[in-house]
Design a protein around this motif. Structure first.
Motif, short mmCIF file in Angstrom:
data_model
loop_
_atom_site.label_atom_id
_atom_site.label_comp_id
_atom_site.label_asym_id
_atom_site.label_seq_id
_atom_site.Cartn_x
_atom_site.Cartn_y
_atom_site.Cartn_z
N LYS A 289 0.82 -1.21 0.00
CA LYS A 289 0.00 0.00 0.00
C LYS A 289 0.85 1.26 0.00
CE LYS A 289 -3.89 -2.28 2.31
NZ LYS A 289 -4.85 -2.26 3.44
N LEU A 290 1.98 1.17 -0.70
CA LEU A 290 2.84 2.34 -0.87
C LEU A 290 2.36 3.20 -2.03
CD1 LEU A 290 6.33 0.65 -0.36
CD2 LEU A 290 5.23 2.30 1.18
N ILE A 291 1.71 2.58 -3.02
CA ILE A 291 1.18 3.31 -4.16
C ILE A 291 -0.22 2.80 -4.48
CG2 ILE A 291 3.44 3.80 -5.18
CD1 ILE A 291 2.95 1.49 -7.12
N ASP A 292 -0.97 3.63 -5.17
CA ASP A 292 -2.31 3.24 -5.60
C ASP A 292 -2.21 2.32 -6.82
OD1 ASP A 292 -4.85 3.86 -7.47
OD2 ASP A 292 -5.39 4.15 -5.35
N LYS A 293 -2.99 1.28 -6.82
CA LYS A 293 -2.94 0.29 -7.89
C LYS A 293 -3.34 0.87 -9.24
CE LYS A 293 -4.82 -4.24 -9.22
NZ LYS A 293 -5.69 -5.36 -8.79
N TYR A 294 -4.20 1.84 -9.23
CA TYR A 294 -4.79 2.32 -10.48
C TYR A 294 -4.09 3.56 -11.04
CZ TYR A 294 -8.35 -0.99 -9.07
OH TYR A 294 -8.99 -2.13 -8.70
N ASN A 295 -3.73 4.49 -10.17
CA ASN A 295 -3.09 5.71 -10.68
C ASN A 295 -1.65 5.89 -10.24
OD1 ASN A 295 -3.27 6.54 -8.01
ND2 ASN A 295 -5.05 7.86 -8.36
N GLY A 296 -1.13 4.94 -9.44
CA GLY A 296 0.27 5.00 -9.01
C GLY A 296 0.58 6.07 -7.99
N ALA A 297 -0.45 6.73 -7.44
CA ALA A 297 -0.23 7.80 -6.45
C ALA A 297 0.47 7.25 -5.21
CB ALA A 297 -1.56 8.44 -6.07
N TYR A 298 1.46 7.98 -4.72
CA TYR A 298 2.26 7.53 -3.57
C TYR A 298 1.50 7.75 -2.27
CZ TYR A 298 6.24 7.12 -0.38
OH TYR A 298 7.09 6.75 0.62
N LYS A 299 1.54 6.72 -1.39
CA LYS A 299 0.84 6.78 -0.12
C LYS A 299 1.77 6.64 1.08
CE LYS A 299 -3.29 4.51 -2.05
NZ LYS A 299 -4.21 3.35 -1.90
N GLY A 300 3.07 6.52 0.82
CA GLY A 300 4.02 6.29 1.90
C GLY A 300 4.45 7.57 2.60
N THR A 301 5.50 7.45 3.42
CA THR A 301 5.95 8.57 4.25
C THR A 301 7.23 9.23 3.74
OG1 THR A 301 7.20 7.04 5.67
CG2 THR A 301 4.92 7.55 6.31
N LYS A 302 7.96 8.58 2.83
CA LYS A 302 9.22 9.14 2.33
C LYS A 302 8.96 9.95 1.07
CE LYS A 302 12.33 5.67 4.31
NZ LYS A 302 13.37 4.64 4.03
N LYS A 303 8.42 11.15 1.29
CA LYS A 303 8.06 12.03 0.19
C LYS A 303 9.31 12.57 -0.51
CE LYS A 303 3.50 12.22 0.99
NZ LYS A 303 2.46 11.88 0.01
N PHE A 304 9.15 12.84 -1.79
CA PHE A 304 10.26 13.39 -2.57
C PHE A 304 10.46 14.86 -2.22
CE2 PHE A 304 11.77 15.62 -6.41
CZ PHE A 304 13.02 15.01 -6.52
N ASN A 305 11.69 15.19 -1.82
CA ASN A 305 12.02 16.57 -1.47
C ASN A 305 13.52 16.76 -1.66
OD1 ASN A 305 11.91 19.18 -0.58
ND2 ASN A 305 11.85 18.65 1.60
N GLN A 306 13.90 17.62 -2.57
CA GLN A 306 15.32 17.81 -2.85
C GLN A 306 15.92 18.89 -1.98
OE1 GLN A 306 15.27 18.02 -7.35
NE2 GLN A 306 17.02 16.69 -7.05
N MET A 307 17.14 18.64 -1.55
CA MET A 307 17.88 19.61 -0.75
C MET A 307 18.37 20.76 -1.61
SD MET A 307 21.15 18.81 1.71
CE MET A 307 20.25 17.50 2.55
#
Length: 379
Positions: free
Chosen positions: A358-376
């Motif tokens: 349940k890290l991503i949605d099966k149908y649209n690939g939307a991320y559901k986890g906690t390690k969000k993308f964020n660049q320094m």
């Protein structure tokens, strides 16, 4: 002062700590700064290490590790330092390797050697342009010969399936009697676990790690480098993952490359003589080593990229060292990846497993986890 002594013997200490001499921690300058003057310029430790080794250079059939206080030898771990051989394979993207100046030694593994194939250099000459001139293994072998007078083959391993890559590595291990494997990532996404929102170019990293895991060698290490050189990789996530692996005992340390290191000078010279326009990531590392900062582009690659596409920082010149087995156990989905037969197979396995967790949605690939993308460092 101790600091001045250490600076004077800095290169010696570094070489010693990388395997030229494995004396007792209490007696060798690679372990104790105060003892730096005990090590001579030719990198031979002048003190004995234990009752079974009392010469100025260890003549035992195997080098040894030592207890923290240096009081006694433990188990043998490597061959004699004076006989250490380094084999250089590279998992790579070059297509049509059979048309390049190399020979196939097993399925998917090619030996590129400059000596004896000098005339073939014209086939990949720099003036021919990319992609014809893209064959870094051959250029590196040529550099070893012209710069150091060494006949050094460099192996190219085609990115196919994990079983094929593993078989190629196993053939090299057997041919060269290899006891230590160091997997070096030109980047840091090899330390991404599989639960991150954005995982960089994870396919080839996952395949390499899965292939190395199958090798029956006693010593395995992994190295990450050039933090910030990959546009779709979160530096925050990498540092979080370093902390996770550190808690598991898998972080071995880190070091920064500086211009006064002889090995760094060799590295830069090798890159600059191996068609540098073909490697943006190495040119970013060289730019960082020279102290450049922010939106800087090395002259060798200005024809390929614009300044806003890169952000050079001192962090790029740091190398991070890990226990391979700890990283392998920490990563997700590796039990399935060992049988992956293509990059598409890797993509499918990651998608299926991330959906199950349940890290991503099966149908649209939307991320559901906690390690969000964020660049320094924003490009």
């Amino acid at each position: 002062s101790t600091w001045q002594q250490w600076r004077r013997h800095r290169n010696c200490s570094r070489l010693l700590s990388h395997g030229v001499c494995r004396r007792a921690p209490s007696e060798c300058s690679s372990w104790a700064l105060a003892a730096a003057t005990t090590c001579s310029r030719d990198f031979q430790c002048t003190l004995s290490c234990c009752s079974s080794c009392r010469t100025s250079r260890c003549t035992l059939p195997t080098s040894r590790t030592y207890s923290r206080d240096g009081s006694h030898c433990l188990q043998p771990v490597h061959g004699p330092a004076s006989c250490t051989r380094v084999v250089l394979p590279s998992v790579r993207f070059t297509e049509h390797l059979e048309k390049k100046p190399c020979k196939e030694i097993c399925t998917g593994c090619y030996e590129s050697r400059y000596v004896g194939h000098e005339i073939d250099a014209e086939k990949v000459a720099s003036r021919l342009g990319w992609p014809t001139n893209y064959f870094p293994e051959f250029h590196l072998s040529k550099w070893f010969h012209t710069k150091l007078g060494v006949d050094k083959p460099v192996y190219a391993v085609a990115i196919t399936g994990v079983p094929t890559i593993a078989a190629a590595y196993a053939a090299l291990v057997k041919q060269h009697d290899i006891d230590t494997v160091i997997l070096i990532d030109a980047g840091v996404d090899s330390l991404f676990r599989g639960d991150e929102e954005v995982m960089g170019t994870y396919h080839e990293d996952a395949m390499s790690i899965a292939a190395i895991s199958t090798l029956a060698v006693p010593n395995k290490f992994m190295v990450c480098s050039i933090l910030g050189s990959e546009g779709r990789v979160s530096e925050y996530t990498f540092l979080e993952n370093v902390a996770e692996v550190q808690r598991l005992g898998g972080l071995l340390g880190s070091c920064m490359l500086t211009l006064d290191m002889k090995s760094v000078q060799f590295y830069e010279d090798a890159v600059l003589h191996s068609v540098p326009a073909n490697t943006t990531i190495n040119m970013q590392l060289i730019s960082a080593i020279h102290g450049n900062y922010a939106h800087y582009v090395h002259p060798a690659i200005k024809s390929r990229v614009d300044a806003p596409d890169m952000y050079i920082t001192p962090l790029m010149s740091m190398f991070w060292f890990f226990d391979f087995d700890v990283v392998f156990r920490w990563r997700l989905f590796m039990d399935r990846l060992v049988d992956a037969t293509s990059m598409n197979d890797v993509e499918r396995i990651y998608f299926e497993e991330r959906v199950k967790l349940k890290l991503i949605d099966k149908y649209n690939g939307a991320y559901k986890g906690t390690k969000k993308f964020n660049q320094m460092f924003l490009f």
